[in-house]
Design an enzyme around this catalytic site. Structure first.
Site, PDB file in Angstrom:
ATOM      1  N   SER A  84      -5.416  -4.667  11.566  1.00  0.00           N
ATOM      2  CA  SER A  84      -6.133  -5.714  12.299  1.00  0.00           C
ATOM      3  C   SER A  84      -7.435  -5.202  12.924  1.00  0.00           C
ATOM      4  O   SER A  84      -8.078  -5.927  13.675  1.00  0.00           O
ATOM      5  CB  SER A  84      -5.214  -6.301  13.374  1.00  0.00           C
ATOM      6  OG  SER A  84      -4.506  -5.272  14.034  1.00  0.00           O
ATOM      7  N   CYS A  88       4.894  -4.326   4.023  1.00  0.00           N
ATOM      8  CA  CYS A  88       3.877  -4.856   3.107  1.00  0.00           C
ATOM      9  C   CYS A  88       3.049  -3.729   2.495  1.00  0.00           C
ATOM     10  O   CYS A  88       3.056  -2.587   2.970  1.00  0.00           O
ATOM     11  CB  CYS A  88       2.982  -5.843   3.844  1.00  0.00           C
ATOM     12  SG  CYS A  88       1.844  -5.058   4.974  1.00  0.00           S
ATOM     13  N   SER A 107       1.407  -3.540  15.829  1.00  0.00           N
ATOM     14  CA  SER A 107       2.558  -2.762  15.361  1.00  0.00           C
ATOM     15  C   SER A 107       2.128  -1.743  14.308  1.00  0.00           C
ATOM     16  O   SER A 107       2.477  -0.566  14.377  1.00  0.00           O
ATOM     17  CB  SER A 107       3.613  -3.709  14.779  1.00  0.00           C
ATOM     18  OG  SER A 107       4.630  -2.993  14.140  1.00  0.00           O
ATOM     19  N   GLU A 154       6.164 -11.286  15.125  1.00  0.00           N
ATOM     20  CA  GLU A 154       6.685 -11.473  13.761  1.00  0.00           C
ATOM     21  C   GLU A 154       8.214 -11.549  13.776  1.00  0.00           C
ATOM     22  O   GLU A 154       8.824 -12.363  13.064  1.00  0.00           O
ATOM     23  CB  GLU A 154       6.228 -10.329  12.843  1.00  0.00           C
ATOM     24  CG  GLU A 154       6.679 -10.567  11.414  1.00  0.00           C
ATOM     25  CD  GLU A 154       6.379  -9.407  10.477  1.00  0.00           C
ATOM     26  OE1 GLU A 154       5.340  -8.738  10.639  1.00  0.00           O
ATOM     27  OE2 GLU A 154       7.200  -9.178   9.566  1.00  0.00           O
ATOM     28  N   THR A 175       7.338  -6.527   8.494  1.00  0.00           N
ATOM     29  CA  THR A 175       6.429  -6.041   7.435  1.00  0.00           C
ATOM     30  C   THR A 175       5.617  -4.816   7.842  1.00  0.00           C
ATOM     31  O   THR A 175       4.979  -4.194   6.990  1.00  0.00           O
ATOM     32  CB  THR A 175       5.429  -7.147   7.058  1.00  0.00           C
ATOM     33  OG1 THR A 175       4.741  -7.540   8.252  1.00  0.00           O
ATOM     34  CG2 THR A 175       6.111  -8.339   6.422  1.00  0.00           C
TER      35      THR A 175
HETATM   36  S1  SF4 Z   1      -0.234  -6.117   7.764  1.00  0.00           S
HETATM   37 FE1  SF4 Z   1      -1.556  -7.628   6.778  1.00  0.00          FE
HETATM   38  S2  SF4 Z   1      -0.796  -7.870   4.661  1.00  0.00           S
HETATM   39 FE2  SF4 Z   1       0.774  -6.835   5.888  1.00  0.00          FE
HETATM   40  S3  SF4 Z   1       2.106  -8.516   6.528  1.00  0.00           S
HETATM   41 FE3  SF4 Z   1       0.647  -8.138   8.209  1.00  0.00          FE
HETATM   42  S4  SF4 Z   1      -1.048  -9.549   7.804  1.00  0.00           S
HETATM   43 FE4  SF4 Z   1       0.180  -9.435   5.925  1.00  0.00          FE
END
Ligand code: SF4
Length: 322
Positions: free
Chosen positions: A276, A203, A232, A134, A173
């Site tokens: 995940s 997030c 992560s 990311e 995030t």
């Molecule tokens: S944890 Fe899930 S909702 Fe949060 S940024 Fe990653 S994929 Fe998107």
């Protein structure tokens, strides 16, 4: 007569497991397989979970790390939920590959914030972990040198901006809410003019899973985090549990990884799962525990979630045309 099983109290964190971005990414691969047939190429693990990746591989997905590994083909090539540097869709377009982007919309939002800051002439500080895909994707939205990565408070202390009046920050995030708050506070103290999101870009899913762990961790002897070592947000759940006073927290991928010796001295166990990790793996671990212990299970809820992200547009349109 068989010996009675010892009692084990289990506190199940809620929410746990799949977030809306992960569901969307996995469904994108499944939808592409259903529409176009195998193979479907996926750049990087679609989400960081071996069980998920192996299941999709068995259905015809081919995972690659770089586009160079994809032959000239009409088969779709899907970018993972973590997002990709700009150079990747450009490379796909040059090769006329049929690219589908499963980047989580909440990661895309950070990409857009980063671009806006850059257009306004700001130097950008990204709080995140080096080499995480990311972070590679977010830094790769802009020319090299536009984004400075900071991972720790020490990095912020050492940071010398080009112009302290013209700075912005964004974040990965899936960070620890608490640790990131400390880094953001220091950035704001050192550079009062810095602009950025209200708090950070962590997030909703990461935040909620950490909040549930914060409720459970102080009252259990052990916290099991179901998730992969390269995930992560799963790693952060383990750290959050430890920093909240849980004597021990472990990351476990499958029931086969459970350390039964360690469980012998546990009377209260917390269980959560990274964003995940599929619920079927939590169930597998619960089943394994139930074979050795008399379980008393309670769910501890920190937040209700109803977030849903529609599939990438091309997959939606094809779906409608069927
Ligand atoms: S944890 Fe899930 S909702 Fe949060 S940024 Fe990653 S994929 Fe998107």
């Amino acid at each position: 007569m068989a010996a009675e099983k010892p009692v084990l109290q289990v506190l199940l964190c809620s929410p746990r497991g799949f977030c809306a971005g992960v569901v969307r990414a996995i469904e994108s691969v499944e939808r592409a397989l259903a529409l176009y047939g195998p193979p479907v190429y996926v750049r990087h693990e679609i989400v960081h979970n071996r069980y998920v990746v192996d299941s999709l591989r068995a259905k015809g997905a081919i995972f690659v790390e770089e586009l160079d590994e994809v032959p000239d083909t009409e088969a779709p090539v899907i970018f993972s939920a973590h997002g990709v540097p700009r150079a990747i869709p450009e490379q796909a377009a040059r090769r006329n590959l049929f690219a589908l982007d499963a980047t989580c919309p909440l990661v895309t939002k950070v990409h857009r914030e980063t671009e806006i800051h850059h257009r306004r002439g700001r130097q950008i500080v990204l709080i995140g972990h080096a080499r995480h895909p990311e972070v590679v994707g977010t830094m790769g939205q802009l020319p090299p040198g536009s984004v400075t990565l900071v991972e720790t408070v020490e990095d912020v202390e050492k940071f010398t901006p080009r112009d302290p009046e013209n700075l912005a920050f964004v974040t990965q995030t899936t960070l620890s809410v608490q640790d990131t708050g400390t880094i953001v506070d220091l950035l704001k103290r050192r550079f009062p003019q810095i602009v950025g999101p209200h708090k950070e870009d962590i997030c909703y899913a990461t935040t909620n899973r950490q909040e549930a762990v914060l409720k459970v961790a102080p009252v259990v002897d052990l916290m099991i985090v179901v998730g992969a070592p390269n995930s992560s947000n799963s790693q952060r759940l383990k750290e959050v549990a430890e920093s909240a006073g849980c004597p021990r927290a472990v990351l476990v991928q499958r029931a086969a990884d459970l350390d039964w010796g360690m469980l012998g001295s546990v009377s209260r166990l917390g269980i959560t799962a990274g964003a995940s990790a599929p619920e079927v793996l939590v169930e597998e671990i619960m089943d394994a525990l139930a074979q050795r212990f008399a379980l008393s299970v309670e769910t501890v809820t920190a937040a209700e979630e109803g977030v849903f992200f529609p599939l990438p547009r091309l997959l939606r349109e094809e779906h409608a045309a069927e």
